[in-house]
Design a protein around this motif. Structure first.
Motif, PDB file in Angstrom:
ATOM      1  N   ARG A  19     -17.991  18.523   8.551  1.00 25.13           N
ATOM      2  CA  ARG A  19     -16.798  17.324   8.946  1.00 25.13           C
ATOM      3  C   ARG A  19     -15.653  18.090   9.043  1.00 25.13           C
ATOM      4  O   ARG A  19     -15.463  18.851   7.389  1.00 25.13           O
ATOM      5  CB  ARG A  19     -17.236  16.434   7.569  1.00 25.13           C
TER       6      ARG A  19
ATOM      7  N   GLN B  52     -32.852  12.950  14.780  1.00 31.08           N
ATOM      8  CA  GLN B  52     -32.094  12.409  13.517  1.00 31.08           C
ATOM      9  C   GLN B  52     -31.858  12.195  12.590  1.00 31.08           C
ATOM     10  O   GLN B  52     -32.729  13.096  12.117  1.00 31.08           O
ATOM     11  CB  GLN B  52     -33.246  10.746  13.670  1.00 31.08           C
TER      12      GLN B  52
ATOM     13  N   PRO C  15     -23.780  14.133   4.808  1.00 27.00           N
ATOM     14  CA  PRO C  15     -23.665  14.229   5.814  1.00 27.00           C
ATOM     15  C   PRO C  15     -23.189  12.833   7.117  1.00 27.00           C
ATOM     16  O   PRO C  15     -22.814  13.538   8.021  1.00 27.00           O
ATOM     17  CB  PRO C  15     -24.513  14.528   6.412  1.00 27.00           C
TER      18      PRO C  15
ATOM     19  N   ALA D 262     -24.048  20.321   8.096  1.00 27.15           N
ATOM     20  CA  ALA D 262     -23.497  18.627   8.338  1.00 27.15           C
ATOM     21  C   ALA D 262     -21.869  19.387   8.753  1.00 27.15           C
ATOM     22  O   ALA D 262     -21.297  19.775   7.370  1.00 27.15           O
ATOM     23  CB  ALA D 262     -23.884  17.578   7.818  1.00 27.15           C
TER      24      ALA D 262
ATOM     25  N   ALA E 157     -20.178  13.717   9.441  1.00 22.04           N
ATOM     26  CA  ALA E 157     -20.482  14.896   9.709  1.00 22.04           C
ATOM     27  C   ALA E 157     -21.681  15.124  11.378  1.00 22.04           C
ATOM     28  O   ALA E 157     -22.094  14.447  11.910  1.00 22.04           O
ATOM     29  CB  ALA E 157     -21.351  15.487   8.951  1.00 22.04           C
ATOM     30  N   THR E 158     -20.492  16.401  12.120  1.00 22.10           N
ATOM     31  CA  THR E 158     -21.510  16.721  13.080  1.00 22.10           C
ATOM     32  C   THR E 158     -22.647  17.605  12.401  1.00 22.10           C
ATOM     33  O   THR E 158     -22.304  18.943  11.654  1.00 22.10           O
ATOM     34  CB  THR E 158     -21.068  17.292  13.955  1.00 22.10           C
ATOM     35  N   VAL E 159     -24.262  17.659  12.738  1.00 24.64           N
ATOM     36  CA  VAL E 159     -25.661  18.020  12.551  1.00 24.64           C
ATOM     37  C   VAL E 159     -25.066  19.497  12.966  1.00 24.64           C
ATOM     38  O   VAL E 159     -25.294  19.409  14.551  1.00 24.64           O
ATOM     39  CB  VAL E 159     -26.436  17.949  12.234  1.00 24.64           C
ATOM     40  N   GLU E 160     -25.198  20.446  12.906  1.00 29.74           N
ATOM     41  CA  GLU E 160     -25.446  21.980  13.964  1.00 29.74           C
ATOM     42  C   GLU E 160     -26.489  22.600  13.071  1.00 29.74           C
ATOM     43  O   GLU E 160     -26.664  22.800  12.090  1.00 29.74           O
ATOM     44  CB  GLU E 160     -24.610  22.901  13.989  1.00 29.74           C
TER      45      GLU E 160
END
Length: 187
Positions: A140, A107, A173, A138, A176-179
């Motif tokens: 984006r 999370q 972030p 993160a 954004a997509t967290v990797e």
């Protein structure tokens, strides 16, 4: 393949995307980071003694896989303008299965005005893992906008063994997509 310099809230980090080009897994791949400021003046290097090993190497880099590595302990007092990374060659991993680790319950939250990632690290192998780095970026619109890392001191072996982690991010972030990249330390 990608080096990003990030700064926010008085903190600086360098995020690096690594791709294993060897046909076998590589252990202890050395990474040398240098950060420069105006006039190409050296501000930081991670080659000093006494740093945590995860700030100077990638414990395991699997063949053909792209992984993230983050140095979030870039201690500088002047504005940074560029980051440079040199990647060395690790040693070949011995044959056998590579420990399988994963994350769960991840999370993104706010704590004291900073973006933080909370989650659980799960060990699916029988071997206990020590000082396991968890790197987060993160992304984006194809750009890294935040990064950070955590180190889990001890992760017991067993299919239900888990330990919490918390990563304070450098950058924003939002949207954004967290990797996440989790790196086994005992192969």
């Amino acid at each position: 393949s990608d080096v990003t310099l990030l700064s926010s809230s008085g903190r600086t980090a360098v995020a690096v995307r690594l791709t294993g080009t060897s046909t076998t897994a590589q252990l202890n791949v050395p990474l040398r980071v240098s950060v420069t400021g105006a006039g190409d003046v050296a501000l930081y290097s991670n080659d000093a003694g006494g740093l945590e090993p995860a700030l100077q190497r990638m414990a395991l880099l699997a063949p053909g896989r792209a992984e993230w590595w983050v140095d979030d302990q870039v201690l500088i007092t002047k504005p940074a303008s560029a980051a440079h990374v040199s990647v060395g060659t690790g040693t070949a991993a011995r044959s056998g299965p590579i420990p399988t680790l994963s994350t769960s319950g991840v999370q993104l939250a706010q704590q004291d005005g900073l973006s933080v990632i909370n989650g659980e690290l799960v060990n699916h192998s029988s071997r206990t893992q020590n000082k396991v780095p968890v790197f987060a970026v993160a992304v984006r619109a194809g750009k890294v906008v935040a990064a950070g890392r955590a180190v889990v001191e001890t992760l017991p072996g067993g299919s239900t063994a888990s330990a919490p982690f918390q990563i304070f991010l450098v950058g924003n972030p939002a949207g954004a997509t967290v990797e996440l990249t989790v790196v086994p330390t005992a192969a």
